[in-house]
Structure formats: C-alpha cells, structure tokens
Scaffold this active site. Structure first.
Site, mmCIF file in Angstrom:
data_model
loop_
_atom_site.group_PDB
_atom_site.id
_atom_site.type_symbol
_atom_site.label_atom_id
_atom_site.label_comp_id
_atom_site.label_asym_id
_atom_site.label_seq_id
_atom_site.Cartn_x
_atom_site.Cartn_y
_atom_site.Cartn_z
ATOM 1 N N GLN A 1 0.328 11.101 7.145
ATOM 2 C CA GLN A 1 -0.871 10.522 7.051
ATOM 3 C C GLN A 1 -1.793 10.262 8.354
ATOM 4 O OE1 GLN A 1 -0.827 6.540 5.446
ATOM 5 N NE2 GLN A 1 -2.998 6.910 4.512
ATOM 6 N N GLY A 2 -3.015 10.873 8.669
ATOM 7 C CA GLY A 2 -3.658 10.350 9.583
ATOM 8 C C GLY A 2 -4.894 9.491 9.810
ATOM 9 N N TYR A 3 -4.481 8.466 9.589
ATOM 10 C CA TYR A 3 -5.614 7.242 9.211
ATOM 11 C C TYR A 3 -5.710 6.535 10.534
ATOM 12 C CZ TYR A 3 -6.727 7.927 4.196
ATOM 13 O OH TYR A 3 -7.234 8.297 3.175
ATOM 14 N N SER A 4 -4.540 5.634 10.948
ATOM 15 C CA SER A 4 -4.712 4.554 12.021
ATOM 16 C C SER A 4 -4.745 5.368 13.254
ATOM 17 C CB SER A 4 -3.402 3.675 11.922
ATOM 18 O OG SER A 4 -3.515 3.012 10.831
ATOM 19 N N GLU B 1 -2.009 3.702 -2.484
ATOM 20 C CA GLU B 1 -1.113 3.579 -1.609
ATOM 21 C C GLU B 1 -0.468 2.123 -1.823
ATOM 22 O OE1 GLU B 1 -0.069 3.340 3.223
ATOM 23 O OE2 GLU B 1 -2.168 3.835 2.404
ATOM 24 N N SER C 1 -3.842 -4.700 6.118
ATOM 25 C CA SER C 1 -3.260 -6.140 6.417
ATOM 26 C C SER C 1 -3.754 -6.990 5.401
ATOM 27 C CB SER C 1 -3.696 -6.422 7.827
ATOM 28 O OG SER C 1 -5.142 -6.835 7.815
ATOM 29 N N GLU D 1 -4.787 -9.790 5.588
ATOM 30 C CA GLU D 1 -6.181 -10.513 5.878
ATOM 31 C C GLU D 1 -7.476 -9.468 5.468
ATOM 32 O OE1 GLU D 1 -3.244 -11.976 8.515
ATOM 33 O OE2 GLU D 1 -3.584 -9.975 7.904
#
Length: 398
Positions: A126-129, A244, A383, A385
């Site tokens: 996965q290339g998200y962050s 996810e 996260s 939050e």
C-alpha cells in the site's frame, strides 16, 4: 440480529475446524503461537492452501473467485483460524485492493489483477502514507504527471508494510493542484520492478523491517494502470480505508489474545498463587471480555450491513477505535501477567531455527513482542484522533 448460530452455521464452523486440522501445517501454527517471524514463503504457503479450497477471499463475491460468505461465516472463519494459530491472510491485495477494483476498476483491470491476487502471482503493498501525510492523506505530495501514454511518478511513500516482498504497489498520487487537496488525487497501480523505484527498510524495535520507505524517481506508469477517473482517487481511497479499518478491528485476534491472557493468568506464579485469583486483575479481564463481546456483535452487524456491496461508513471508524483499544488492553494485561519476564527480547530468537533461548517461560517473548508491535494499531489505517473526527462529521454533522 439473532445472535444464536443456526444449524447451518454450526456445520460451517465444523467444516472450518476440519480444514484447519487437516491442512494447517503444524510448523506454521507453531511459529504463530510462539511469536516467531513469518517469512514470505510462510504466508504464500497458507494462502495457497486456502485458495485451493476456495476459501482465500472471504470478502469477495463468487463472481470474482471469492467465497460469497455472509458476515456470520466470515466471523466464524476469522475466529477459528486465529484460535488455531493460522497465519493471518495478508490484506493488501485481498481485503483492500480487491474490493476497490471490483467496484471502480475497468473490466481489463479486473481480468488482469483479481486472478493474480488469488493465485499469488502478485504481492501488493500500500502506497498511501508519506512523510507529513500519514493520517492526513489529503496532503500527499507524490506527483504523477501525464506524458503521452504514461504518468511520470516522483515522490516518496513511507510505512509501507511488507513492501520488501511486494512486486506491485497501489498508490495515491497527486495529478492536480487545482481546487481542494482531495480533488487532485488519483489511484495508480505500479509495478515495483519499474526503473526508478527504490525500497529502503525501516527496522523496528523487534529487529524486523516490517515497514519500508519507497522512493519514486521519474517512474513511468502506463495510463491504463489508473483506477477509475483521474483526480477521483480520494473517493476510492476512502472506500478502501473503510474496509481496512473494519479489518483492523481484529475480533479473531482479540479472542485469541484473550484466551492466551486467561491461560497465563491462570498459571501458578508464587507457590499456589494464581494471578487470575486476584480480584482487581480478574475484574480487568472481565471488563475487556465484556467489551470484546460487545464489539464482536457490532462487527457482525456492520459487516452484514455492507453485504450489499456498500462500504461501511462512520461505523467502521467506531469499530477501528474500539478494536484497537481492546487489543492493546489485552496486550497490556498479558504483559502484566508475564511479570518480571516482560522485558525486551533477543531479536534473533524470533527467527525459525535459531537456538537463542528465551528469557523466562516460552509464553513471555510472544507476549512482549505483541505488546510492542501492536502499539501501531492506534495509528495505521487512520489514527484514533482522525477516526473521532470522521465520526463527529458523519454522525453529529459538525
């Protein structure tokens, strides 16, 4: 929703148990139970066993090679496989990309990639962050500039789980800077063997490079690898994340962890004393078990509501928060139960065949390893939050 299992569901549970007894290699279950590292070959071996039975893609419809299971069957399967210490099913192709392609991909992409996910020809990551764009994915800076029949991709991704094993990566890339940040993001499928891609491991506390940095330097990606429409990737990314987050809740993993906690707390520690007989500690176990029972019911209800093909909404964020809290609480209580042996461990002892003896009882090292590793649960997938913000916007309409 009727919480009593039907005769058909009980028969299905028996069928799952029979498969596990017959097909789950003891070598793999021993590694999982002992907290040993699993290799790429280990995961692939278990995936192949399940795929041969037609049970690998539990969340896919039958038309794409999935099981067509309902929410209760998926719940039973997860519960039984984790209780038997089976390796987890790596989620990136099966639980994340697969549903996105089925809903938003074109016919050629479905025909090309879905069978390869099932038969193990492709291992996806996965290339998200990115640095500065973790939970705030609208801030992604990796760019994809159209050049004829290709996109030219430049930028960096980070925290790419098991990227060292992958031959394919699905990426969020910025294709426009006009309008709101969310409006200029696209969803690309990229071959990891393309020139210009570099993978650098990030070694964690347990000595394992579970996550990686991925760098793109003028990487040429065919235009046909664009999923859906250009600049509509934010919609597809949100759809993937709801799947996810529901998966992160990990009811089966929590149940297995609770069973292990009870076993450890029930062992004699000093003479005839057992920790589970301590009223304060027993009350903590009882509370986390009550929370887990409530979450398991909520999990089944949410997944059942999504059975019609629609991704769960803010409910998946609720499930992700509560599932994270429960699993981390179980890890913390287990580490308390281990007592003086809940210390950092020898990293090499996690490798199969290494003769490094663990300090203390055999159950101590897995408890400590799980505690440290699962601190990430409250961060990845968005996260806690961020999940609370999603809930407040979607339900309270703030």
């Amino acid at each position: 929703m009727d919480l009593n299992y039907t005769d058909e569901q009980k028969a299905f549970r028996a069928e799952v148990r029979a498969l596990l007894a017959d097909k789950l290699p003891t070598r793999l279950s021993d590694k999982v139970a002992g907290g040993k590292r699993l290799t790429k070959a280990d995961y692939e071996e278990w995936h192949a066993i399940l795929n041969a039975r037609g049970w690998l893609a539990g969340n896919w419809p039958e038309q794409f090679g999935g099981t067509g299971w309902d929410a209760v069957q998926r719940h039973i399967f997860e519960e039984e496989t984790t209780a038997a210490h089976a390796p987890r099913i790596v989620p990136f192709g099966l639980a994340m990309l697969g549903p996105v392609l089925q809903k938003f991909g074109n016919d050629a992409q479905k025909a090309q990639y879905l069978p390869r996910i099932l038969n193990g020809d492709d291992w996806w990551c996965q290339g998200y962050s990115e640095p500065g764009a973790g939970s705030d994915l609208a801030s992604v800076k990796a760019t994809a500039v159209r050049d004829g029949d290709h996109y030219i991709v430049n930028g960096q991704k980070t925290w790419t789980t098991l990227g060292q094993y992958a031959n394919m990566i699905f990426c969020l890339v910025r294709t426009s800077k006009d309008g709101k940040p969310q409006e200029g993001i696209s969803f690309l499928l990229i071959d990891m063997d393309t020139p210009g891609i570099e993978v650098r491991p990030i070694v964690l506390l347990d000595g394992e490079p579970e996550v990686n940095e991925v760098f793109f330097d003028n990487v040429r990606v065919p235009v046909e690898n664009l999923v859906g429409e250009e600049n509509k990737g934010w919609t597809y990314a949100k759809y993937l994340l709801t799947h996810e987050r529901t998966n992160i809740a990990g009811v089966g993993f929590a149940r297995a962890g609770l069973a292990s906690l009870k076993r450890i707390a029930g062992l004699e520690q000093d003479g005839d004393r057992k920790l589970i007989e301590n009223p304060l500690f027993a009350a903590k176990i009882a509370q986390v078990e009550i929370d887990l029972m409530a979450m398991a019911t909520t999990n089944m209800r949410i997944v059942a509501a999504a059975a019609g093909g629609q991704a769960p909404g803010a409910e998946s964020s609720m499930l992700k928060i509560k599932g994270t809290q429960i699993r981390q609480e179980i890890n913390a209580l287990t580490r308390q139960a281990v007592g003086v042996y809940a210390m950092p461990f020898v990293s090499e002892a996690l490798d199969e065949g290494v003769n490094a003896e663990p300090v203390g009882p055999a159950y101590a090292m897995p408890a400590t390893q799980a505690y440290f590793n699962n601190r990430k649960l409250s961060i990845y997938g968005g996260s806690s939050e961020v999940q609370r913000t999603i809930i407040s916007k979607a339900i309270l309409e703030l």
